[in-house]
Design a protein around this motif. Structure first.
Motif, PDB file in Angstrom:
ATOM      1  N   ASN A 257      -5.195   1.605   4.492  1.00 21.65           N
ATOM      2  CA  ASN A 257      -5.597   1.460   5.880  1.00 21.65           C
ATOM      3  C   ASN A 257      -7.030   1.933   6.042  1.00 21.65           C
ATOM      4  O   ASN A 257      -7.519   2.732   5.258  1.00 21.65           O
ATOM      5  CB  ASN A 257      -4.671   2.288   6.779  1.00 21.65           C
ATOM      6  N   PRO A 258      -7.711   1.476   7.099  1.00 18.20           N
ATOM      7  CA  PRO A 258      -9.074   1.946   7.323  1.00 18.20           C
ATOM      8  C   PRO A 258      -9.100   3.471   7.444  1.00 18.20           C
ATOM      9  O   PRO A 258      -8.192   4.080   7.977  1.00 18.20           O
ATOM     10  CB  PRO A 258      -9.473   1.295   8.640  1.00 18.20           C
ATOM     11  N   CYS A 259     -10.160   4.040   6.952  1.00 17.89           N
ATOM     12  CA  CYS A 259     -10.328   5.499   7.015  1.00 17.89           C
ATOM     13  C   CYS A 259     -10.397   5.936   8.474  1.00 17.89           C
ATOM     14  O   CYS A 259     -11.078   5.325   9.282  1.00 17.89           O
ATOM     15  CB  CYS A 259     -11.605   5.871   6.281  1.00 17.89           C
ATOM     16  N   ARG A 260      -9.698   6.967   8.812  1.00 14.69           N
ATOM     17  CA  ARG A 260      -9.692   7.456  10.189  1.00 14.69           C
ATOM     18  C   ARG A 260     -10.909   8.332  10.482  1.00 14.69           C
ATOM     19  O   ARG A 260     -11.285   8.513  11.614  1.00 14.69           O
ATOM     20  CB  ARG A 260      -8.412   8.225  10.465  1.00 14.69           C
ATOM     21  N   ASP A 261     -11.516   8.904   9.451  1.00 15.38           N
ATOM     22  CA  ASP A 261     -12.716   9.705   9.614  1.00 15.38           C
ATOM     23  C   ASP A 261     -13.914   8.879   9.179  1.00 15.38           C
ATOM     24  O   ASP A 261     -13.793   7.938   8.429  1.00 15.38           O
ATOM     25  CB  ASP A 261     -12.631  10.974   8.758  1.00 15.38           C
ATOM     26  N   GLY A 262     -15.078   9.264   9.630  1.00 12.23           N
ATOM     27  CA  GLY A 262     -16.270   8.556   9.201  1.00 12.23           C
ATOM     28  C   GLY A 262     -16.813   7.656  10.289  1.00 12.23           C
ATOM     29  O   GLY A 262     -16.487   7.793  11.462  1.00 12.23           O
ATOM     30  N   PRO A 263     -17.645   6.693   9.894  1.00 10.62           N
ATOM     31  CA  PRO A 263     -18.293   5.816  10.870  1.00 10.62           C
ATOM     32  C   PRO A 263     -17.272   4.980  11.637  1.00 10.62           C
ATOM     33  O   PRO A 263     -16.182   4.700  11.141  1.00 10.62           O
ATOM     34  CB  PRO A 263     -19.183   4.912  10.023  1.00 10.62           C
TER      35      PRO A 263
ATOM     36  N   TYR B 179     -13.699  -2.885   8.417  1.00  5.02           N
ATOM     37  CA  TYR B 179     -15.075  -2.605   8.059  1.00  5.02           C
ATOM     38  C   TYR B 179     -15.700  -1.607   9.034  1.00  5.02           C
ATOM     39  O   TYR B 179     -15.483  -1.669  10.231  1.00  5.02           O
ATOM     40  CB  TYR B 179     -15.912  -3.900   8.032  1.00  5.02           C
ATOM     41  N   HIS B 180     -16.502  -0.709   8.474  1.00  2.77           N
ATOM     42  CA  HIS B 180     -17.163   0.335   9.253  1.00  2.77           C
ATOM     43  C   HIS B 180     -18.609  -0.018   9.522  1.00  2.77           C
ATOM     44  O   HIS B 180     -19.291  -0.590   8.676  1.00  2.77           O
ATOM     45  CB  HIS B 180     -17.128   1.672   8.498  1.00  2.77           C
ATOM     46  N   VAL B 181     -19.099   0.368  10.700  1.00  2.92           N
ATOM     47  CA  VAL B 181     -20.495   0.224  11.032  1.00  2.92           C
ATOM     48  C   VAL B 181     -21.272   1.265  10.239  1.00  2.92           C
ATOM     49  O   VAL B 181     -20.879   2.427  10.196  1.00  2.92           O
ATOM     50  CB  VAL B 181     -20.733   0.442  12.547  1.00  2.92           C
TER      51      VAL B 181
END
Length: 116
Positions: free
Chosen positions: A31-37, A113-115
């Motif tokens: 799953n997408p990382c919950r922390d970070g950008p 995807y993260h910004v």
């Protein structure tokens, strides 16, 4: 644990994890990382995909999709482009048009995807 047999080889995109009460398949890539950008929004993804319409014909080819997914940070941009076409190309012409963009964006959102 599960044994590798011809019965479960069809689950190439899923890995089975045994837990106390959860035997459902889980995506390999997680799953997408919950922390970070922060994650891209629909509006940001639409803008990003439109930037990669290099010949300005109002539709995205597989190569343009590959370039867009690469820009988004995909580790497998050609795979994402092929799957994006499969998911969103409703008329089967090999291009994503404005009318088909919503399904492509929905697919890209599911990739997490993260910004930067």
């Amino acid at each position: 644990m599960f044994e590798t047999t011809t019965k479960n080889l069809g689950h190439d995109l899923f890995r089975h994890h045994e837990r106390a009460n959860d035997h459902s398949p889980k995506p390999i890539f997680g799953n997408p990382c919950r922390d970070g950008p922060p994650l891209f929004t629909k509006t940001q993804l639409i803008r990003e995909f439109r930037l990669f319409d290099s010949n300005r014909d109002g539709r995205l080819s597989r190569q343009e999709l590959k370039n867009a997914f690469n820009s988004l940070g995909s580790r497998l941009p050609i795979y994402r482009a092929v799957v994006g076409l499969y998911v969103a190309d409703e008329n089967g012409d090999g291009y994503i048009t404005e009318d088909e963009m919503a399904k492509l964006v929905q697919y890209a959102l599911s990739c997490g995807y993260h910004v930067d």
